[in-house]
Write a protein that holds these residues in place. Structure first.
Motif, short mmCIF file in Angstrom:
data_model
loop_
_atom_site.label_atom_id
_atom_site.label_comp_id
_atom_site.label_asym_id
_atom_site.label_seq_id
_atom_site.Cartn_x
_atom_site.Cartn_y
_atom_site.Cartn_z
N ASP A 168 0.84 -1.20 0.00
CA ASP A 168 0.00 0.00 0.00
C ASP A 168 0.87 1.25 0.00
O ASP A 168 1.92 1.29 0.65
N TYR A 169 0.41 2.25 -0.73
CA TYR A 169 1.15 3.51 -0.77
C TYR A 169 0.13 4.65 -0.82
O TYR A 169 -0.59 4.80 -1.80
N GLY A 170 0.06 5.41 0.24
CA GLY A 170 -0.92 6.50 0.31
C GLY A 170 -0.53 7.65 -0.60
O GLY A 170 0.62 8.10 -0.59
N MET A 171 -1.47 8.12 -1.40
CA MET A 171 -1.18 9.20 -2.35
C MET A 171 -1.86 10.51 -1.94
O MET A 171 -1.57 11.57 -2.51
N ALA A 172 -2.80 10.45 -1.00
CA ALA A 172 -3.64 11.62 -0.72
C ALA A 172 -2.83 12.82 -0.26
O ALA A 172 -3.17 13.96 -0.55
N GLY A 173 -1.74 12.55 0.44
CA GLY A 173 -0.96 13.66 0.97
C GLY A 173 0.14 14.14 0.04
O GLY A 173 0.90 15.04 0.40
N LEU A 174 0.23 13.55 -1.16
CA LEU A 174 1.32 13.91 -2.07
C LEU A 174 0.91 15.04 -3.00
O LEU A 174 -0.25 15.15 -3.39
N GLU A 175 1.88 15.83 -3.35
CA GLU A 175 1.63 16.90 -4.31
C GLU A 175 1.80 16.33 -5.72
O GLU A 175 2.71 15.55 -5.97
N ALA A 176 0.92 16.72 -6.62
CA ALA A 176 1.00 16.26 -8.00
C ALA A 176 1.17 17.47 -8.92
O ALA A 176 1.08 18.61 -8.47
N SER A 177 1.44 17.20 -10.19
CA SER A 177 1.44 18.32 -11.15
C SER A 177 0.67 17.93 -12.40
O SER A 177 0.54 16.75 -12.73
N ILE A 178 0.18 18.94 -13.09
CA ILE A 178 -0.64 18.71 -14.29
C ILE A 178 0.25 18.36 -15.47
O ILE A 178 1.21 19.07 -15.76
N MET A 179 -0.09 17.23 -16.13
CA MET A 179 0.64 16.83 -17.34
C MET A 179 -0.13 17.24 -18.60
O MET A 179 0.44 17.67 -19.58
N SER A 180 -1.44 17.07 -18.56
CA SER A 180 -2.28 17.50 -19.67
C SER A 180 -3.63 17.87 -19.07
O SER A 180 -3.96 17.45 -17.97
N PHE A 181 -4.39 18.67 -19.79
CA PHE A 181 -5.64 19.16 -19.20
C PHE A 181 -6.60 19.58 -20.30
O PHE A 181 -6.21 19.73 -21.46
N THR A 182 -7.84 19.77 -19.91
CA THR A 182 -8.80 20.40 -20.81
C THR A 182 -9.87 21.09 -19.97
O THR A 182 -9.95 20.89 -18.75
N ALA A 183 -10.65 21.91 -20.63
CA ALA A 183 -11.83 22.53 -20.04
C ALA A 183 -13.00 22.04 -20.89
O ALA A 183 -13.16 22.47 -22.02
N ASP A 184 -13.77 21.12 -20.35
CA ASP A 184 -14.77 20.39 -21.12
C ASP A 184 -16.15 21.03 -20.96
O ASP A 184 -16.69 21.06 -19.85
N ALA A 185 -16.68 21.53 -22.06
CA ALA A 185 -17.99 22.17 -22.02
C ALA A 185 -19.10 21.20 -22.41
O ALA A 185 -20.27 21.56 -22.38
N LEU A 186 -18.73 19.98 -22.77
CA LEU A 186 -19.72 19.02 -23.25
C LEU A 186 -20.27 18.16 -22.11
O LEU A 186 -21.47 17.96 -21.99
N THR A 187 -19.40 17.69 -21.25
CA THR A 187 -19.84 16.82 -20.18
C THR A 187 -20.71 17.60 -19.20
O THR A 187 -20.56 18.82 -19.07
N TYR A 188 -21.62 16.90 -18.49
CA TYR A 188 -22.41 17.61 -17.49
C TYR A 188 -21.56 17.90 -16.27
O TYR A 188 -20.91 17.02 -15.71
N SER A 189 -21.55 19.15 -15.87
CA SER A 189 -20.92 19.53 -14.61
C SER A 189 -21.79 20.60 -13.99
O SER A 189 -22.30 21.48 -14.69
N PRO A 190 -21.98 20.58 -12.66
CA PRO A 190 -22.74 21.65 -12.02
C PRO A 190 -22.04 23.01 -12.15
O PRO A 190 -22.66 24.04 -11.91
N ASP A 191 -20.75 22.99 -12.51
CA ASP A 191 -19.99 24.23 -12.62
C ASP A 191 -19.14 24.19 -13.89
O ASP A 191 -17.93 24.02 -13.83
N PRO A 192 -19.78 24.30 -15.05
CA PRO A 192 -19.04 24.14 -16.30
C PRO A 192 -18.10 25.32 -16.58
O PRO A 192 -18.35 26.41 -16.08
N PRO A 193 -17.05 25.14 -17.41
CA PRO A 193 -16.67 23.85 -17.98
C PRO A 193 -16.01 22.96 -16.93
O PRO A 193 -15.48 23.46 -15.94
#
Lengths: 480, 400
Positions: A397-422
């Motif tokens: 087991d290796y806990g990841m919740a406390g680790l810092e991550a960084s963004i490798m790729s991203f998008t802002a999706d206006a198609l999927t349903y989100s209560p706070d689009p995009p």
């Protein structure tokens, strides 16, 4: 010595401008004008009492291994589940299931202070107990409570080692004084006349209890340096202090201008604020009012200054985004029948058997680390993901919740349903190893870039309203 | 030692329905439409078919499971029908199954038919859903455009390409496909679109705008395959043979191991390399005459042309802007309009790509006909950049 050994708090990033509330409603309720000042905290659409409590608990446990915790009390009047232990969700998110007594405490605005007293009592025998208090109360449109309430949480760790605030004494009275109530089928509070609450409630119930608590502590009113008492009636705490012989200068700010009243958590949120400002030797009195009153008296110790740095109330307060869009507040709180489109119709039934099998992964964000090649991966799998390893049954087991991550790729999706689009999401990578496609939350367009540092946060994914509101929780990434 | 599929199988006949929003047709009508054309082209009797492979991708809104829908619809002669699903590579998988059956010598004639009826959901875009029950608990709230849009963010970061350059390059990808689709009577979208319209279209999932996304279409396509010897014995002169059929499937290294940077398709590179080896192609940029690749989104095509080893890594956007892949360029790509304009009924798409190659290789592509093509290559990419199925097929003239 029994007392508080660590504190933590959480305030949602969004702060709803009260003038914006008033501007939207003044045609209907011009009497709210006097309250159109400052701002109140506003939970994001993916936050509730559980998620806020998890954040406060994580803050409280900064620099500390939560394993070995004996008791977990979760105080709230807005537990997301009526039957399914809410504290258990928090425990799994904190990866502290084994040997733990978890309980939900509720039913009153003093549930937070009552849970704290229970935790301190439990610690007399040497147990370590965590109290998390959190509330996200629904309010009617154009009500005074919509202006007054805020969303937030606090957590306090109680024990006997490294005590930062020693419990000097406490006193409780339980009286069925109904200043307000929320019945089984109600979503909103129903309150009685304020003048009656002040004169027959506060003025007759609190001062004798203060006197009793001081007597139990061997102190006088003048010995109290920090008087922590929330009340929706701003002048009441000063009045109670005066009646109890406590200096007006000791009365602590109720955070009304910046947070609002966070319900049963608020006495503890204000206590955290006091602890962040207290000096060794200072006495703190905490008053929790609601169908009676709890009074606790603490004395700050020299350990307080040595507590590892955490965000705390001040840190979360500084992580702020002003929200002037009242419509967004209504939509987030399901107070507006907003058009969601067919993409919001997908069935959200949760396979409880899968959730049980995978609870460490889903609620604990536990990944795996390969003993053969050292690769950290999420999810933990039977066959190592490293193409040069592929060892079988090799992961711890290796806990990841406390680790810092960084963004490798991203998008802002206006198609999927989100209560706070995009919907923002993308691949995040952990420098220790491991990556996954993660939803982002609490972020703005300009923050989402390749390389942005992200912190994991426990949030709501879906709400299965077709089955009475089973909330699905998982972790999302938010800019650090 | 395996010697591969090269020239062991010939395409005897093909058919393709009109693609588009076929409100008047169900999957059954589309299947029959493609099959009728295919059977006439093959010149055999339905009873001569000995096995069939049937591809669909989204069973939930389509015909359902099993081989039964194909057998029932075409009233096949109780022959074996295998239902295959491998996301957007499903059509190619049906073709691969049929080809392998013939190459093994088990049968003389095999049918591959793919169909997708998508326009019965009540909304635009692909039918949604969040996958298997465990995936629903943790997968990001994503869509196909959102997953593929991330290629753009990673590609720009990896190769230091500016937003405006990338936006223009992917815009050109779609512009070119609209030019081509306008010449195709079976295409879903048959209208040329100018660059300004493309660049200023509403954002679907940043940086992909409306015109960066392919059509969601209904359609079916079919192939009947046999051996080159039988094809000749039936009087076929310009025999079109299969040169390579390769498939590469993600094993988690992209999505779970920190080496892939998100800017390319790991599997496509592997499948392409194996396909060139199988087909005996050493210099693909010189030897391949034309491509139909998986342009589900404009940026997918851009990156794919690098992963197929045609454009240099990080330089594909320049080839695109220089018109290298236009109809009058060095290697035309999506001469039939591509997924972008011909449309993307998922289970049929791989077969539709082969259909255009097959027409072009025989000189039967009408106004779209390219000059003397000898080798055509198709590519499908099912899933997302991080977890996918990549198929690469090469067909050509038997004498090529």
């Amino acid at each position: 010595m029994v007392g508080i050994v660590a504190f933590g708090a959480y305030v949602p990033r969004l702060r709803l401008n009260r003038q914006a509330i008033y501007d939207a409603n003044k045609w209907y309720a011009p009497g709210l004008r006097g309250q159109a000042k400052g701002e109140r905290s506003m939970a994001n659409w993916d936050e509730d009492a559980i998620t806020m409590a998890v954040e406060a608990a994580r803050d409280c446990l900064t620099g500390r291994d939560p394993k070995g915790l004996n008791n977990l009390y979760f105080a709230s009047t807005t537990h997301p589940f009526k039957d399914r232990q809410n504290a258990g969700v928090i425990a799994t998110a904190l990866s502290i299931e084994q040997g733990l007594l978890a309980s939900d405490v509720g039913g009153s605005q003093k549930a937070g202070t009552s849970a704290l007293i229970a935790a301190l009592n439990a610690s007399r025998g040497g147990a370590t107990s965590l109290v998390a208090a959190s509330d996200k109360r629904q309010t009617r449109v154009a009500s005074a409570t919509e202006m007054q309430y805020g969303d937030g949480a606090a957590a306090l760790l109680c024990g006997t080692e490294g005590v930062i605030a020693r419990l000097v004494g406490s006193h409780s009275v339980s009286l069925d004084f109904v200043d307000h109530f929320r019945g089984e089928t109600a979503e909103y509070d129903y309150g009685w006349e304020e003048r009656w609450i002040r004169d027959e409630g506060y003025a007759k119930i609190v001062p004798p209890a203060i006197k009793a608590a001081l007597a139990a502590s061997g102190l006088k009113g003048a010995d109290i340096a920090h008087f922590v008492m929330p009340s929706l009636m701003a002048p009441v705490p000063k009045l109670m202090a005066k009646m109890g012989g406590i200096a007006e200068t000791a009365v602590r700010d109720q955070l009304a201008a910046t947070v609002g009243d966070t319900g049963t958590s608020h006495a503890l949120v204000m206590l955290v604020d006091a602890l962040e400002n207290a000096k060794a030797g200072e006495r703190i009195m905490v008053v929790g009012f609601g169908q009676g009153v709890d009074i606790l008296v603490f004395e700050a110790t020299a350990e307080l200054a040595k507590l590892p740095k955490r965000l705390g109330l001040s840190g979360w307060m500084a992580r702020r985004k002003e929200e002037k869009n009242y419509m967004k507040f209504l939509a987030f709180n399901e107070l507006l029948p907003i058009e969601k489109g067919m993409r919001a119709e997908f069935d959200k039934k949760t396979a409880l058997s899968i959730l049980w099998r995978k609870r460490d992964m889903i609620y604990g964000l536990i990944g795996g680390k390969c003993r053969v090649c050292g690769t950290v991966q999420f999810p933990k799998s039977q066959v190592c993901v490293n193409p040069n390893c592929h060892a079988t049954d090799s992961q711890d087991d290796y806990g990841m919740a406390g680790l810092e991550a960084s963004i490798m790729s991203f998008t802002a999706d206006a198609l999927t349903y989100s209560p706070d689009p995009p919907a923002y999401y993308g691949m995040i990578t952990f420098p220790e190893g491991g990556r996954f496609m993660s939803d982002f939350t609490d972020c703005d367009k300009e923050q989402v870039k390749v390389g942005t540092k992200m912190r994991m946060t426990f949030r709501i994914r879906d709400n299965d309203t077709a089955r009475g509101g089973f909330k699905r929780y998982f972790w999302k990434a938010a800019p650090v | 030692m395996a010697r591969g599929i090269k020239d062991k199988v010939a395409i005897l006949g093909m058919g393709c329905s009109k693609f588009g929003e076929r409100w008047e047709s169900g999957a059954e009508e589309l299947m029959v439409e493609a099959f009728k054309e295919c059977l006439i082209d093959a010149g055999i009797d339905k009873k001569q078919l000995q096995a069939a492979w049937f591809s669909t991708a989204i069973d939930e809104v389509n015909v359902g499971k099993s081989g039964i829908p194909l057998s029932m619809t075409l009233r096949l002669d109780n022959i074996p029908v295998t239902h295959v699903e491998n996301m957007c590579a499903s059509g190619t998988e049906a073709f691969r199954g049929a080809c392998y059956a013939v190459a093994s010598g088990a049968v003389d004639f095999a049918l591959a038919l793919g169909v997708e009826k998508l326009k019965d959901t009540g909304y635009g875009g692909l039918p949604g859903g969040r996958g298997a029950p465990l995936q629903q608990l943790w997968n990001a709230n994503g869509t196909a455009p959102g997953n593929f849009a991330q290629l753009a963010s990673a590609y720009m970061a990896a190769h230091d390409v500016g937003y405006d350059d990338l936006k223009k390059a992917i815009g050109h990808v779609s512009w070119k496909s609209h030019q081509n689709g306008a010449k195709n009577a079976k295409a879903h979208l048959q209208k040329a679109v100018d660059m300004d319209t493309i660049l200023n279209a509403p954002m679907i999932s940043a940086p992909l705008g409306l015109f960066d996304c392919c059509g969601v279409s209904d359609g079916a396509a079919a192939a009947i395959v046999t051996t080159p010897e039988i094809a000749r014995s039936l009087g076929k002169h310009d025999v079109i043979s299969v040169k390579a059929l390769q498939l590469s499937v993600s094993n988690g290294s992209e999505s779970g191991f920190n080496s892939w940077d998100g800017s390319y398709f790991h599997t496509t590179r592997i499948a392409a390399k194996k396909a060139y080896e199988e087909a005996g192609i050493r210099k693909p940029r010189d030897e391949v005459s034309m491509f139909e690749v998986h342009d589900c989104f404009s940026v997918t095509e851009l990156v794919t042309m690098e992963d197929l080893h045609i454009s240099e890594t990080g330089q594909g956007w320049k080839d695109v802007l220089n018109g290298f892949y236009d109809a009058d360029g060095k290697i035309p790509c999506q001469i039939d309009g591509g997924l972008k304009c011909f449309g993307h009924p998922i289970g049929a798409s791989g077969l539709r790509m082969l259909y255009e190659m097959y027409l072009q290789l025989q000189g039967k592509a009408g106004v779209r006909q390219l000059k003397d093509p000898r080798i055509g290559m198709t590519h499908n990419l099912g899933g997302s950049p991080r977890e996918n199925v990549a198929s690469v097929s090469i067909i050509g003239r038997l004498d090529a």
